[in-house]
Design a protein around this motif. Structure first.
Motif, short mmCIF file in Angstrom:
data_model
loop_
_atom_site.label_atom_id
_atom_site.label_comp_id
_atom_site.label_asym_id
_atom_site.label_seq_id
_atom_site.Cartn_x
_atom_site.Cartn_y
_atom_site.Cartn_z
N UNK A 133 28.19 29.48 36.84
CA UNK A 133 28.04 30.28 35.62
C UNK A 133 28.84 31.57 35.74
N UNK A 134 28.72 32.25 36.87
CA UNK A 134 29.47 33.48 37.08
C UNK A 134 30.96 33.22 37.12
N UNK A 135 31.33 32.08 37.74
CA UNK A 135 32.74 31.76 37.83
C UNK A 135 33.35 31.64 36.43
N UNK A 136 32.61 31.01 35.52
CA UNK A 136 33.10 30.88 34.15
C UNK A 136 33.30 32.26 33.53
N UNK A 137 32.37 33.16 33.80
CA UNK A 137 32.48 34.51 33.24
C UNK A 137 33.70 35.24 33.80
N UNK A 138 34.19 34.80 34.94
CA UNK A 138 35.43 35.39 35.48
C UNK A 138 36.66 34.67 34.94
N UNK A 158 39.83 39.68 39.09
CA UNK A 158 41.22 39.73 38.65
C UNK A 158 41.86 38.36 38.49
N UNK A 159 41.06 37.30 38.55
CA UNK A 159 41.60 35.94 38.56
C UNK A 159 42.46 35.62 37.35
N UNK A 160 42.04 36.11 36.17
CA UNK A 160 42.77 35.73 34.95
C UNK A 160 44.02 36.57 34.74
N UNK A 161 44.19 37.62 35.54
CA UNK A 161 45.36 38.47 35.34
C UNK A 161 46.50 37.98 36.20
N UNK A 162 47.66 37.87 35.56
CA UNK A 162 48.80 37.32 36.27
C UNK A 162 49.32 38.30 37.33
N UNK A 179 42.36 47.08 41.94
CA UNK A 179 41.34 47.16 42.98
C UNK A 179 41.25 48.59 43.53
N UNK A 180 42.42 49.20 43.69
CA UNK A 180 42.43 50.57 44.19
C UNK A 180 41.70 51.48 43.20
N UNK A 181 41.92 51.24 41.90
CA UNK A 181 41.24 52.04 40.89
C UNK A 181 39.72 51.87 40.99
N UNK A 182 39.28 50.62 41.21
CA UNK A 182 37.84 50.36 41.32
C UNK A 182 37.25 51.08 42.54
N UNK A 183 38.01 51.04 43.64
CA UNK A 183 37.53 51.75 44.83
C UNK A 183 37.47 53.25 44.56
N UNK A 184 38.33 53.73 43.62
CA UNK A 184 38.27 55.13 43.22
C UNK A 184 36.98 55.44 42.48
N UNK A 185 36.60 54.56 41.57
CA UNK A 185 35.35 54.77 40.83
C UNK A 185 34.13 54.59 41.74
N UNK A 186 34.21 53.59 42.60
CA UNK A 186 33.05 53.24 43.45
C UNK A 186 33.46 53.30 44.92
N UNK A 187 33.54 54.49 45.50
CA UNK A 187 34.03 54.59 46.89
C UNK A 187 33.19 53.78 47.87
N UNK A 188 31.91 53.61 47.56
CA UNK A 188 31.05 52.88 48.49
C UNK A 188 31.54 51.44 48.66
N UNK A 189 32.13 50.87 47.59
CA UNK A 189 32.63 49.50 47.66
C UNK A 189 33.82 49.41 48.62
N UNK A 218 35.41 44.87 35.39
CA UNK A 218 36.53 45.73 34.97
C UNK A 218 37.86 45.24 35.54
N UNK A 219 37.80 44.51 36.65
CA UNK A 219 39.02 43.94 37.24
C UNK A 219 39.72 43.02 36.23
#
Lengths: 363, 289, 235
Positions: free
Chosen positions: B173-178, C103-107, C114-124, C149-150
Motif C-alpha cells: 500500500x505504501x509502495x503505491x503511494x510512492x 524520490x522514485x517517481x522523479x527522473x 535528500x539534502x534539503x530533507x536532511x536540512x529540514x529534519x537534521x535528526x534523519x 516531500x521527496x
C-alpha cells in the motif's frame, strides 16, 4: 441431534448458512430423495461406472478428512496420501495375514488413522503455513519409500486381496454391493463430520482458524483442539484408504505417491475447503478429470488436467461449493426478500476460508 | 577425513544448486506469501531451451545468457497472465494454480521433448582439484552461484528498481503511494525467479541428465533449504540450500545409500525445524489478531 | 485562486457500504485545508478517495485533471503525496532507502532533494543508515513527511500527523509543515484531531460528520463558531 437436524446440518455447511427450521421438512425430503437416488444409481450403470462412482465416494471421504483439517482448522497438509496409505495397509494386512473380514477392518483402520494423526499433530503444533506444508510433504514423500522396506507390507509388490463377496441372498453382484457399502460409510462420515463441525468442537476449530490469539485468550485449549483436528482428519482419510484397499483389492507403495496427496489438496480446493459438500465435488474431480483430460489429448493429458485446475480456480477461487453456496443463498434471498439479509451474511461467513484471515502479508 | 571433506565439497556443489532454486522460492514468497510449486518445472523447461540452443550449435555461454533472458520474460508473462487472476484469491487457490502450472510444464516438456534422458554438456571440465578434494566442475557450479548471488545482492541494494521491489514486497500500500507499480514489481520478481531457476537447471542438468522429472527432487530440497533458512530470508535460503546439499551427501555416504536417503535427510531437517520452527534466519510468522 | 484539488459530490464505498454521501471539499493552490470531525466520520476515507484507495463516485479534480479511474500509483506520480494513517513507513528499510523510495517517481537525481530533507529534519541525517523501524514515533512521522516531500508533490495529504506523539513533538512537526508549505509552495490537505492547532495553521476547514460535510468555511470562521468551539476545541 435427531435425524433431520444432522442431515440439515451437513447441508447447512455445504450450502452456507442455510438452515431454517420452516424449510426443514422440505429439505429433509430432498435429502432422502437424494440418498434413494444415490442408492438406486448403480442399478442403471455399467460395472465400470459403478466402480468409478465408488472411487468418487472414497476420495470424497478422504477429502472430507482434509477439509476438516485445512478448511475448518486452517492447517495445511500435503501428506494425507500417507494417512490414506496407513488405512489401506491396515485393512490389507488384517485381511491378508489374519483373515479378518473386510468390514471388520474399518474400525482398526480408523483407530490407526486417529492415533497416527494425534502423533503427527503434536509436533505439527509447532509448525504453521509453509513449514507445516513441508513437514507433511516430507511424510508424503517418505510413505511409499518406507512401505517398500518391510516384508509384512509385501515390499515393492504390495499385497493382493481377495475381493469381498456380497452377502448371500441379497441378489446383487460384488461391485454394486461395494458401492452401497461405501455409500453407507460416506453418509455416516458426512453425518459425523456435520455433528462435529456444528458442535462445540467445530466452533473451537473455526475459532482457532480465524482468530488464533483471540481463541486462546477466550480459553480455547488450542493445542488440544489442533491435535484433535489432526486426528479426526486423518481418521476419515484412513477409513477412505481402507475402503480403497477393499474395493481395489490391492495395495502397493506406488499407489500412495506424493501425487495422491496433492490430488487430495486439489480436490479439496476445487470443491471448497470449508465445506462438506465440496468433498464430493472434489471426489468427482479427482476421479474423472484426469480421464476427461485423457480423452481430450493423448499427447499431454496432464497438461489438460493442470489447465482444468487453473480454470476452476479462476472461475471459483473458493471452490465450487464455497463459491456457489453463497450465490445460491443470495438467489434464494432474492426470491424471499424477508430473510435475504440474514442469509447472505451468514452465507458469506460460512464460506470464508482460513486463507482470508491469514492472507495478510507477513511483515 | 579425506572422504568426509570430499563429500562436504560435492555436497556444497549440489547445495549451491538447491540454494539457487531456494532463492527463487523465497523471492516469490516474500512478495506474495506464495510457495511456487511450479518453480522447479519452470527451471526444467528453461533448461530444455538451453539444450535446444546448445544443440543448434550456439556456444554454451551464449545459450546460457539467451536462456536467462527468455526465462526472465517467460516468468514475467506467467505472473501477469497465469498468477494475476488469483492475486486476491485465497492462498490455497494460488497454490493450486502453481500446482496446475507444474503439471502443465511437465506434460508439455514430455510431449515436446519426450521423457528420454538427454545428455547436457557441462561448461566446466571435470578434473580433480586440491588432491581430489573437489572437482573443477563442483568449483564451477559454486562459482556461478556465488556470482549470481552477488549480482542479485547488488541489484536489490543499489538500483532503484531493486529497492522498489523490496518496498513493494514489504508494504504494497505504501509502495503505491510512492508511485511504485506493485503489479509490475511482482512480474519482475517472477521474471528474476525464473532466471535464477534456469541457472539452477542448467547447472544441475549435466549431473542429473535432462528429463521432465529432473527438477522434482531438486525442488523438494530447495523448498527444504528455503524453509531451513527461514523462507523470508534470501541469505537464509542460500545457507539453507547449502546445508541441505551437504546433509544429503553425508547421509548418502555414511548412513544409508539408497532411495531412503531422501527420507532420512528430510527427517533430519524436520527435526531441526522442530527446534527452530521459523528456520535458522527467519522471523516469527506474525498473525494479526 | 483556483483550487488545486476539488471534490464535488463525492461518494465513497467499502464494498457495498457507503462511507461518504456526496461531499464537496476544495484545497486552494498553495493553501492548507483541514478536515475535522470525530473518529469514523469519513475524514480518512476522503483522503483515500483522493488517492484512489477506495471506490468512489462523483468528481475529484486535481490540477485540472480527473483523478477517478486512475490507480494510486498514477495519482502519486501526478504529484499527490499521501502520508497515510500509521505513516506507511517501510520499517525494514533504512532511513535513506525510505527517502530514496520517496524520490522514485522523479527522473532526476534525488540527492539535492535528500539534502534539503536532511536540512529540514537534521535528526534523519544522523540516522540515515538505521532501520526506519528503530526510530521513535516522532522521528518516523518526520521520515514519512520527508519521504512524501521527496516526491516534489504539488499536494501533500497528511492523515493525523500528530497521532500518538507528545505535544511538544507535535508542535515541532507542525512548525516544520508550515515552513515547508511556504518554502516549497506545496498545498496541504490535512486530517487532524488537534483542532485548535490545525485551525491556527489552515486557511480552510471542513467539519465532517457521518459521511456529510456539516460545516465549512475559513479556518478563522470555524474557529470562532461557538458550536464548533464547544464540540471540538473544548472552550
Amino acid at each position: 441431534m435427531n435425524d433431520g437436524t444432522a442431515a440439515i446440518a451437513s447441508e447447512k455447511l455445504a450450502v452456507g448458512g442455510e438452515a431454517r427450521l420452516r424449510i426443514g421438512a422440505w429439505r429433509r425430503f430432498a435429502i432422502a430423495a437424494l440418498i434413494v437416488l444415490a442408492a438406486a444409481l448403480p442399478f442403471g450403470l455399467s460395472n465400470y461406472q459403478v466402480f468409478e462412482l465408488t472411487q468418487v465416494m472414497i476420495y470424497a471421504i478422504a477429502v472430507l478428512g482434509l477439509n476438516i483439517l485445512t478448511g475448518y482448522n486452517g492447517q495445511i497438509s500435503l501428506g494425507h496420501g500417507g494417512f490414506f496409505a496407513a488405512g489401506g495397509y491396515t485393512a490389507a494386512v488384517l485381511m491378508h495375514r489374519y483373515g479378518v473380514p473386510y468390514w471388520a477392518t474399518l474400525p482398526p483402520a480408523a483407530l490407526v488413522g486417529f492415533a497416527l494423526g494425534l502423533l503427527f499433530g503434536l509436533p505439527a503444533l509447532r509448525f504453521e503455513g509453509p513449514y507445516l506444508a513441508l513437514v507433511t510433504l516430507a511424510m508424503a514423500v517418505a510413505t511409499p519409500q518406507t512401505l517398500k522396506y518391510f516384508s509384512w507390507t509385501g515390499g515393492q509388490q504390495g499385497l493382493n486381496l481377495a475381493k469381498p463377496a456380497p452377502p448371500p441372498g441379497l441378489g446383487i453382484d460384488r461391485d454394486r454391493w461395494l458401492y452401497l457399502f461405501v455409500l453407507v460409510i460416506l453418509l455416516v462420515a458426512i453425518r459425523v463430520a456435520a455433528n462435529l463441525l456444528n458442535g462445540r468442537t467445530g466452533r473451537a476449530w473455526m475459532a482457532i482458524r480465524d482468530h488464533p490469539i483471540a481463541a486462546a485468550a477466550m480459553g480455547v485449549d488450542t493445542p488440544r483442539y489442533k491435535t484433535l483436528a489432526f486426528g479426526t482428519s486423518t481418521l476419515f482419510t484412513a477409513v477412505a484408504g481402507a475402503l480403497a484397499a477393499i474395493v481395489v483389492g490391492f495395495v502397493a507403495p506406488e499407489s500412495f505417491s506424493l501425487f495422491l496427496s496433492i490430488s487430495f489438496l486439489v480436490g479439496s480446493a476445487v470443491g471448497g475447503i470449508a465445506t462438506i459438500g465440496g468433498a464430493i465435488v472434489g471426489g468427482f474431480f479427482i476421479e474423472f478429470v484426469p480421464n476427461f483430460a485423457n480423452d481430450i489429448s493423448d499427447a499431454a493429458p496432464w497438461a489438460i488436467y493442470g489447465l482444468a485446475m487453473l480454470l476452476f480456480m479462476y472461475a471459483m477461487p473458493r471452490g465450487v461449493v464455497g463459491s456457489l453456496g453463497p450465490l445460491a443463498a443470495w438467489l434464494r434471498g432474492r426470491l424471499r426478500p424477508a430473510v435475504a439479509a440474514g442469509e447472505i451474511s451468514a452465507a458469506s461467513n460460512n464460506a470464508s476460508s482460513p486463507q482470508q484471515t491469514s492472507q495478510g502479508r507477513l511483515e | 577425513m579425506h572422504l568426509f571433506l570430499q563429500q562436504v565439497f560435492s555436497g556444497l556443489a549440489s547445495g549451491a544448486i538447491y540454494a539457487s532454486l531456494a532463492l527463487a522460492l523465497v523471492m516469490i514468497y516474500r512478495a506474495t506469501d506464495l510457495v511456487n510449486f511450479a518453480q522447479g518445472e519452470m527451471a526444467m523447461f528453461s533448461t530444455y531451451i538451453a539444450w535446444m540452443l546448445v544443440n543448434a550449435a550456439v556456444p554454451f555461454w551464449a545459450a546460457f545468457a539467451l536462456t536467462l533472458i527468455v526465462s526472465f520474460i517467460g516468468g514475467m508473462v506467467i505472473e501477469r497472465v497465469v498468477v494475476r487472476p488469483v492475486e486476491n484469491a485465497p492462498v490455497l487457490a494460488a497454490v493450486v494454480v502453481t500446482i496446475g502450472l507444474l503439471l502443465i510444464f511437465n506434460a508439455l516438456a514430455g510431449w515436446l521433448f519426450t521423457y528420454t534422458l538427454q545428455e547436457f554438456p557441462s561448461p566446466f571440465p571435470d578434473r580433480p582439484l586440491f588432491g581430489a578434494l573437489m572437482t573443477t566442475r563442483d568449483l564451477g557450479v559454486i562459482a556461478v552461484t556465488l556470482i549470481m548471488l552477488a549480482l542479485l545482492f547488488a541489484f536489490f541494494r543499489f538500483t532503484a528498481t531493486g529497492l522498489a521491489m523490496r518496498a513493494a514486497a514489504q508494504n504494497p500500500a505504501s509502495a503505491r503511494l510512492c508511485g511504485i507499480r506493485v503489479g509490475r514489481m511482482l512480474a519482475i520478481g517472477w521474471g528474476l525467479a525464473a532466471a535464477i531457476g534456469a541457472t539452477a537447471g542448467i547447472m544441475v542438468a549435466p549431473i542429473l541428465f535432462l528429463d521432465p522429472e529432473m527438477m522434482s527432487g531438486v525442488l523438494l530440497y530447495a523448498f527444504t533449504g528455503a524453509l531451513l533458512g527461514g523462507i523470508t530470508s534470501p541469505v537464509g535460503a542460500v545457507i539453507g540450500g547449502l546445508i541441505v546439499g551437504v546433509t544429503e551427501n553425508l547421509v548418502g555416504t555414511y548412513l544409508i545409500a539408497s532411495q531412503l536417503k531422501l527420507t532420512v535427510a528430510l527427517i533430519l531437517i524436520v527435526i531441526v525445524l522442530a527446534f527452530r520452527p521459523n528456520g535458522l534466519f527467519g522471523t516469527a510468522i506474525v498473525r494479526r489478531v | 485562486m483556483a483550487p488545486i484539488l476539488h471534490l464535488h459530490a463525492v461518494k465513497a464505498f467499502y464494498g457495498a457500504f457507503e462511507a461518504l454521501h456526496g461531499i464537496d471539499v476544495a484545497v486552494e493552490d498553495g493553501g492548507m485545508t483541514v478536515l475535522l470531525g470525530a473518529n469514523g466520520a469519513g475524514k480518512t476515507t476522503t483522503l483515500r478517495a483522493v488517492c484512489g484507495m477506495v471506490r468512489s463516485e462523483g468528481a475529484i479534480v486535481f490540477a485540472g485533471e480527473a483523478l477517478q479511474r486512475r490507480s494510486t500509483e498514477e495519482i502519486a506520480a501526478m504529484g499527490v503525496a499521501h502520508v497515510p494513517e500509521g505513516r506507511g513507513t517501510f520499517v525494514g528499510l533504512t532511513v535513506e532507502e525510505n527517502l530514496r523510495l520517496g524520490g522514485y517517481t522523479r527522473a532526476s537525481k534525488p540527492h539535492d532533494a535528500m539534502a534539503r530533507m536532511y536540512g529540514y529534519f537534521p535528526i534523519l541525517a544522523d540516522r540515515r543508515r538505521q532501520q526506519a523501524g528503530a526510530l521513535s514515533g516522532g522521528e518516523q512521522q518526520m521520515l514519512a513527511i520527508a519521504r512524501a516531500l521527496m516526491m516534489a508533490p504539488r499536494l501533500l495529504v497528511l492523515d493525523e500527523p500528530s497521532f500518538g506523539l507528545a505535544p511538544r513533538v507535535v508542535e515541532a512537526i507542525f512548525a516544520i509543515i508550515d515552513r515547508i508549505r511556504r518554502e516549497q509552495r506545496v498545498s496541504v490537505l490535512l486530517v487532524e484531531q488537534n483542532a485548535s492547532l490545525a485551525l491556527e495553521l489552515a486557511d480552510h476547514a471542513y467539519l465532517i460528520e457521518t459521511g456529510y460535510v456539516v460545516a465549512s468555511g475559513s479556518a478563522k470562521a470555524l474557529a470562532d463558531d461557538p458550536q464548533i468551539r464547544r464540540s471540538y476545541l473544548g472552550y
